[in-house]
Design a protein around this motif. Structure first.
Motif, PDB file in Angstrom:
ATOM      1  N   PRO A 123      50.881  37.462 -41.343  1.00 65.66           N
ATOM      2  CA  PRO A 123      50.578  37.361 -42.774  1.00 65.66           C
ATOM      3  C   PRO A 123      50.191  38.687 -43.407  1.00 65.66           C
ATOM      4  CG  PRO A 123      48.794  36.446 -41.460  1.00 65.66           C
ATOM      5  CD  PRO A 123      49.906  36.741 -40.513  1.00 65.66           C
ATOM      6  N   SER A 124      49.713  39.629 -42.598  1.00 67.28           N
ATOM      7  CA  SER A 124      49.346  40.953 -43.100  1.00 67.28           C
ATOM      8  C   SER A 124      49.478  41.945 -41.963  1.00 67.28           C
ATOM      9  CB  SER A 124      47.909  40.946 -43.643  1.00 67.28           C
ATOM     10  OG  SER A 124      46.983  40.780 -42.585  1.00 67.28           O
ATOM     11  N   ASP A 125      49.241  43.225 -42.274  1.00 65.78           N
ATOM     12  CA  ASP A 125      49.311  44.247 -41.242  1.00 65.78           C
ATOM     13  C   ASP A 125      48.145  44.162 -40.266  1.00 65.78           C
ATOM     14  OD1 ASP A 125      51.627  45.244 -42.310  1.00 65.78           O
ATOM     15  OD2 ASP A 125      50.622  46.751 -43.550  1.00 65.78           O
ATOM     16  N   LYS A 126      47.140  43.351 -40.607  1.00 67.30           N
ATOM     17  CA  LYS A 126      45.928  43.308 -39.797  1.00 67.30           C
ATOM     18  C   LYS A 126      45.876  42.131 -38.848  1.00 67.30           C
ATOM     19  CE  LYS A 126      43.126  45.612 -43.317  1.00 67.30           C
ATOM     20  NZ  LYS A 126      41.876  45.547 -44.128  1.00 67.30           N
ATOM     21  N   GLY A 127      46.804  41.197 -38.945  1.00 65.11           N
ATOM     22  CA  GLY A 127      46.695  40.024 -38.099  1.00 65.11           C
ATOM     23  C   GLY A 127      48.036  39.428 -37.753  1.00 65.11           C
ATOM     24  N   ILE A 128      48.042  38.600 -36.720  1.00 71.86           N
ATOM     25  CA  ILE A 128      49.258  37.931 -36.283  1.00 71.86           C
ATOM     26  C   ILE A 128      48.889  36.563 -35.709  1.00 71.86           C
ATOM     27  CG2 ILE A 128      49.193  39.023 -34.005  1.00 71.86           C
ATOM     28  CD1 ILE A 128      52.284  39.053 -34.112  1.00 71.86           C
ATOM     29  N   ILE A 129      49.664  35.544 -36.054  1.00 74.26           N
ATOM     30  CA  ILE A 129      49.470  34.174 -35.582  1.00 74.26           C
ATOM     31  C   ILE A 129      50.604  33.848 -34.620  1.00 74.26           C
ATOM     32  CG2 ILE A 129      49.330  31.752 -36.256  1.00 74.26           C
ATOM     33  CD1 ILE A 129      48.312  32.715 -38.980  1.00 74.26           C
ATOM     34  N   ARG A 130      50.259  33.244 -33.481  1.00 75.28           N
ATOM     35  CA  ARG A 130      51.260  32.880 -32.486  1.00 75.28           C
ATOM     36  C   ARG A 130      51.118  31.410 -32.125  1.00 75.28           C
ATOM     37  NH1 ARG A 130      49.189  37.769 -30.714  1.00 75.28           N
ATOM     38  NH2 ARG A 130      50.665  39.513 -30.701  1.00 75.28           N
ATOM     39  N   ALA A 131      52.253  30.758 -31.945  1.00 70.91           N
ATOM     40  CA  ALA A 131      52.274  29.356 -31.515  1.00 70.91           C
ATOM     41  C   ALA A 131      53.303  29.210 -30.405  1.00 70.91           C
ATOM     42  CB  ALA A 131      52.603  28.426 -32.681  1.00 70.91           C
ATOM     43  N   THR A 132      52.956  28.445 -29.372  1.00 74.04           N
ATOM     44  CA  THR A 132      53.839  28.270 -28.220  1.00 74.04           C
ATOM     45  C   THR A 132      53.806  26.827 -27.751  1.00 74.04           C
ATOM     46  OG1 THR A 132      53.443  30.542 -27.469  1.00 74.04           O
ATOM     47  CG2 THR A 132      54.359  29.006 -25.881  1.00 74.04           C
ATOM     48  N   TYR A 133      54.985  26.254 -27.599  1.00 71.60           N
ATOM     49  CA  TYR A 133      55.125  24.965 -26.920  1.00 71.60           C
ATOM     50  C   TYR A 133      55.869  25.208 -25.616  1.00 71.60           C
ATOM     51  CZ  TYR A 133      57.271  20.675 -25.332  1.00 71.60           C
ATOM     52  OH  TYR A 133      57.703  19.640 -24.529  1.00 71.60           O
ATOM     53  N   ALA A 134      55.417  24.551 -24.547  1.00 75.91           N
ATOM     54  CA  ALA A 134      56.083  24.712 -23.251  1.00 75.91           C
ATOM     55  C   ALA A 134      56.111  23.382 -22.511  1.00 75.91           C
ATOM     56  CB  ALA A 134      55.358  25.755 -22.403  1.00 75.91           C
ATOM     57  N   ARG A 135      57.225  23.161 -21.822  1.00 77.94           N
ATOM     58  CA  ARG A 135      57.347  22.035 -20.906  1.00 77.94           C
ATOM     59  C   ARG A 135      57.667  22.579 -19.530  1.00 77.94           C
ATOM     60  NH1 ARG A 135      61.182  19.399 -18.041  1.00 77.94           N
ATOM     61  NH2 ARG A 135      60.878  17.157 -17.628  1.00 77.94           N
ATOM     62  N   GLN A 136      56.910  22.134 -18.536  1.00 76.46           N
ATOM     63  CA  GLN A 136      57.147  22.551 -17.162  1.00 76.46           C
ATOM     64  C   GLN A 136      57.351  21.317 -16.283  1.00 76.46           C
ATOM     65  OE1 GLN A 136      54.610  25.935 -15.676  1.00 76.46           O
ATOM     66  NE2 GLN A 136      53.486  25.540 -17.576  1.00 76.46           N
ATOM     67  N   PHE A 137      58.266  21.468 -15.355  1.00 77.96           N
ATOM     68  CA  PHE A 137      58.517  20.414 -14.367  1.00 77.96           C
ATOM     69  C   PHE A 137      58.490  21.046 -12.993  1.00 77.96           C
ATOM     70  CE2 PHE A 137      61.492  18.087 -11.595  1.00 77.96           C
ATOM     71  CZ  PHE A 137      60.826  16.858 -11.557  1.00 77.96           C
ATOM     72  N   ASN A 138      57.636  20.512 -12.114  1.00 77.52           N
ATOM     73  CA  ASN A 138      57.472  21.057 -10.774  1.00 77.52           C
ATOM     74  C   ASN A 138      57.737  19.960  -9.754  1.00 77.52           C
ATOM     75  OD1 ASN A 138      55.446  21.636  -8.298  1.00 77.52           O
ATOM     76  ND2 ASN A 138      56.129  23.558  -9.185  1.00 77.52           N
ATOM     77  N   ARG A 139      58.661  20.241  -8.809  1.00 77.09           N
ATOM     78  CA  ARG A 139      59.001  19.272  -7.760  1.00 77.09           C
ATOM     79  C   ARG A 139      58.809  19.928  -6.396  1.00 77.09           C
ATOM     80  NH1 ARG A 139      63.206  15.336  -7.876  1.00 77.09           N
ATOM     81  NH2 ARG A 139      64.199  16.503  -9.573  1.00 77.09           N
TER      82      ARG A 139
END
Length: 774
Positions: A380-396
């Motif tokens: 939104p400005s030079d002073k900040g940053i917003i991050r969003a992450t969705y993840a799906r993991q499958f372990n067998r």
């Protein structure tokens, strides 16, 4: 042990002498570097850019007008590194003292850097305790697993359960006490098992970083031992196609590894970049100095891909990776009767020494891990940053045991145990540079886990809902940097037992406070204190049966409580621009309800054989230790180095030592840097002698056999960058256990049954194209 402590005392005496010498250096370093940063095209001031002098490990951040100051500099020439989001990084030579304020311009990029790479660069600037492996040093470890890559860091060792499966141990802690992040996503797998190595391909990373301190609060409540970050290279920033090919061969198990990466960006879509990566590996039976270790082969095939659309103010990327492996369990660890196991424990040559083979028979394990991630950022400005992450993991995970009463070699039989873990997670964070001195982060995370099984019920099915909120605040005041992190986590877990489905609720607060003080141009002091916790795992509560990967019976304890720990750490670092450096870190961890596997007095006899037996216990415990390393330049490219770790872990409840704690270890050697410039830049040869002490601090009359004797291993590493016309080529080799010593490691559960592998020669070839990666 007396010789060990005498060695430490002499090293500390030398360190204090260097402290005294540093005051005379500091008195002759009255200069400061003043500068101002601006956009090359518009002349606009660049506020909150990072400036850094690697020779003296000093830096700062430009203010709202683009101005910066770095004080307490000696006369000389330095490399000034400047990085700023959305601009091409600048490396330039600066002579100190300067004539007034210098003006520097940065050239804008057409696209944003990779989001998670930005995150780590920014916050690791002031993290209290950080170790990283990258560049040519990272290349000397290519082809090894994650534990082998980290093992040469002070305070890090490897916990092994076979010739191929290993997991990192940091300050005596492992498994669920260490968080591993790949491409910004926390690895969710069956980390509660000692024989379940992290399902990660190190070729996916450009560098690997170990974080301890306030910044670890960002990643979760379980970061008691630290956070391991595998940072991939940023997506391509210029039009074109490039990549690299890696070829590695190992002599001991005749393993071959092929890994490749391809990335690109098209001129017509300069904001869209992509990358593909893949690895194939296959190895046969490992060989101890006197015999082969039957059924210890391995194979892997892994791949990943990423595509990202990145603008100056916003961007989104999608990442997918898949890891697949299979490895054999040493057959000599599965014994049919008590006489066999007694003979093996007394050091008899194992009966299963049939020779070399690539075939992987029962008992064996297979592992599969999938990660799908969508990440986005908004500035939104030079002073900040917003991050969003969705993840799906499958372990067998699947375990194929020897089934007596049927054909042992019938490989078509179904696995005895199959575990499936599915995790959905969402993370949101906001990083802001409120002023040139103050940085702030707030964030939250939620996740849902579902663990299922097929076949034998070693652990029950369960479903977990987890969440957490956190904040990290960092403030810089001249030579003093302060950082604090606060986090609240909860977990609601439903466990499906045979006759009931109890719910377990966990919640607690973690915090971390730290300071980093620049004493002088060469000396840095840091301190950290924090409180952490972790919920008990389902395995610790309810495991019941044969863990054939470790050749042992494990029994859970439903009365266990969550682990809680208060930890403190103090570090002193010296680094001058002539190459002399040293580091000393002292730490103390006080555990409430420390959970560990304690051996039973007698083995368990089953229809599948006879096995050592372990059960989970809990105790009040303390961990006290120190890590140190130093490098001293000699002349003409030669330098000498040494590093080491000492650790004592004590069970205060039982008034006895704890089991399976790393023994003290030291390494020393000589390194020859071939050149600092030209085609052979950063090429080197290194010879190191590694000493591992006998673990004399262990619980009386509780381990199955006594800890093995001390041993020394000679290791040789070399890496060179060659230039064939316009094509760079990297060639390297390593020789592990060069003297072919016969030994057993205290941290290898297979030490009860067989020796460690003997001499192993690794040959490495790396060919980049379309770009030079170093």
């Amino acid at each position: 042990m007396n010789s060990t402590y005498n060695f430490i005392n002499r090293w500390l005496l030398g360190l204090f002498l260097l402290v005294g010498m540093s005051h005379s250096f500091a008195q002759n370093c009255p200069h400061q570097l003043n500068g101002v940063l601006q956009d090359q095209q518009t002349g606009k001031s660049l506020s909150y850019a990072t400036v850094y002098l690697p020779e003296v490990e000093q830096g700062g951040v430009s203010d709202s007008l683009g101005a910066f100051t770095i004080p307490l500099l000696c006369q000389g020439t330095y490399t000034l590194t400047i990085s700023y989001i959305g601009y091409k990084s600048l490396d330039t030579l600066i002579s100190v003292p300067t004539d007034g304020t210098i003006s520097l311009s940065l050239r804008p990029l057409n696209e944003q850097l990779d989001d998670f790479t930005i995150e780590e660069q920014r916050h690791l600037r002031i993290a209290q305790t950080v170790q990283s492996i990258s560049g040519m040093e990272f290349q000397t470890k290519a082809g090894g697993d994650l534990a082998a890559t980290l093992r040469e860091m002070p305070g890090v060792q490897a916990l092994k359960t076979s010739a191929t499966a290993a997991k990192p141990v940091i300050h005596g802690l492992h498994g669920n006490r260490i968080l591993i992040l790949t491409n910004g996503v926390r690895l969710e797998a069956q980390q509660w098992r000692l024989d379940y190595a992290p399902e990660i391909d190190p070729f996916i990373a450009q560098n690997i970083t170990l974080v301890q301190g306030a910044n670890s609060t960002r990643y979760g409540s379980d970061a008691i031992g630290g956070v391991v970050l595998l940072n991939p290279p940023p997506l391509r920033k210029t039009a074109g196609i490039g990549g690299e090919i890696n070829l590695i061969g190992f002599s001991n198990n005749r393993q071959g590894t092929l890994s490749g990466m391809l990335d690109g960006q098209f001129k017509k879509t300069p904001d869209l970049s992509w990358r593909l990566q893949g690895t194939l590996a296959r190895g046969g039976n490992a060989k101890a100095p006197d015999y082969y270790l039957d059924n210890t082969g391995m194979q892997e095939y892994n791949f990943s891909g990423e595509i990202g659309y990145q603008k100056e103010r916003y961007g989104i990327s999608t990442f997918y990776s898949q890891y697949n492996s299979a490895f054999g369990i040493y057959r000599g660890s599965h014994n049919h009767n008590l006489r066999d196991i007694i003979d093996i424990f007394q050091g008899a040559v194992p009966p299963d020494t049939t020779g070399f083979s690539y075939e992987i028979l029962r008992p064996r394990q297979t592992a599969e891990h999938e990660l799908f991630k969508v990440g986005s950022y908004f500035k939104p400005s030079d002073k900040g940053i917003i991050r969003a992450t969705y993840a799906r993991q499958f372990n067998r995970r699947e375990e194929f045991d020897i089934t007596h009463g049927q054909a042992i070699l019938d490989e078509n039989l179904a696995p005895q145990l199959g575990l499936k873990l599915t995790t959905h997670s969402f993370d949101l964070s906001w990083d802001q540079a409120a002023t040139s001195q103050w940085e702030s982060t707030i964030g939250m995370s939620v996740a849902r886990k579902r663990n299922n099984f097929a076949g034998i019920s070693f652990i029950p099915r369960y479903t977990s809902l987890l969440g957490g909120i956190y904040t990290i605040q960092a403030y810089t005041l001249g030579a003093l940097q302060l950082e604090g992190g606060l986090r609240y986590d909860f977990e609601n877990r439903d466990v499906e037992l045979a006759t009931e489905t109890p719910t377990f609720n966990y919640n607690n607060i973690s915090y971390n406070l730290g300071a980093n003080y620049r004493i002088s141009n060469f000396w840095h002091l840091n301190a950290n204190i924090g409180r952490a916790w972790r919920a008990t795992t389902v395995a610790e509560l309810f495991s019941d049966g044969v863990n054939h990967g470790e050749a042992a019976v494990e029994l859970g304890n439903p009365d266990l409580d969550s682990e809680r720990v208060l930890s403190s750490m103090v570090g002193l670092k010296y680094n001058n621009f002539k190459g002399l450096r040293s580091n000393l870190t002292v730490y103390y961890k006080q555990f409430q309800n420390y959970i560990y596997l304690a051996p039973a007095s007698y083995p368990t006899l089953t229809i599948r054989g006879i096995f050592p037996t372990y059960h989970y216990e809990q105790a009040k415990a303390r961990f006290t230790g120190a890590d140190f390393d130093a490098e001293i330049p000699i002349r003409n490219g030669f330098s000498t180095f040494f590093r080491g770790s000492v650790l004592r872990a004590y069970n205060q409840t039982a008034d006895d030592d704890l089991i399976l704690i790393p023994p003290n270890n030291f390494a020393y050697g000589v390194k020859y840097q071939i050149s600092n410039e030209g085609p052979l830049d950063q090429s080197f040869i290194r010879v190191a002698m590694q000493h591992y002490s006998r673990q004399n601090h262990f619980p009386d009359s509780t381990d199955i056999i006594l800890p093995p004797d001390a041993y020394q291993l000679l290791q040789i590493d070399a890496i060179a960058r060659l230039q064939l016309k316009k094509q760079p080529i990297y060639i390297g080799f390593s020789i592990y256990n060069a003297l072919n010593r016969t030994y057993r490691s205290y941290l290898n559960r297979m030490r009860y049954f067989a020796d460690e592998p003997g001499r192993n020669v690794a040959i490495r070839l790396k060919v980049p194209f379309g770009r030079d990666t170093f």
